[in-house]
Design a protein around this motif. Structure first.
Motif: not given
Length: 92
Positions: A46-48, A10, A19, A8, A53, A22-24
């Motif tokens: 998604y974000l690291h 970021c 995936q 995914r 970020c 990362l945080r969804r």
């Protein structure tokens, strides 16, 4: 089933990563919210798990293609606060 892991992007830094690293979060009717189980309905992004970020995401302007919308700065700031709180609780 292959052993490949989904990759995914970021939305903070633009880097691609597995995936699981990362945080969804999803865009719902009530705004942006974290999706810890990665199963919430709606458009997700998604974000690291990195404050750098998160801040890049909060400063960013314009639409996010993955969400198909342009979150307001207040929505972005609220998501960053939720990410920070979740990390402090050990959920990230």
């Amino acid at each position: 089933m292959s052993g490949q892991e989904p990759i995914r992007t970021c939305v903070g830094c633009g880097a691609r990563a597995p995936q699981r690293g990362l945080r969804r979060f999803v865009a719902g009717a009530a705004g942006l919210h974290l999706d810890g189980a990665r199963r919430a309905p709606g458009r997700g992004a998604y974000l690291h798990v990195s404050p750098e970020c998160w801040l890049a995401f909060a400063r960013r302007r314009g639409p996010l293609r993955s969400l198909r919308r342009s979150p307001a700065p207040a929505e972005r700031a609220a998501l960053v606060a939720a990410l920070s709180a979740a990390t402090e609780r050990g959920e990230g």
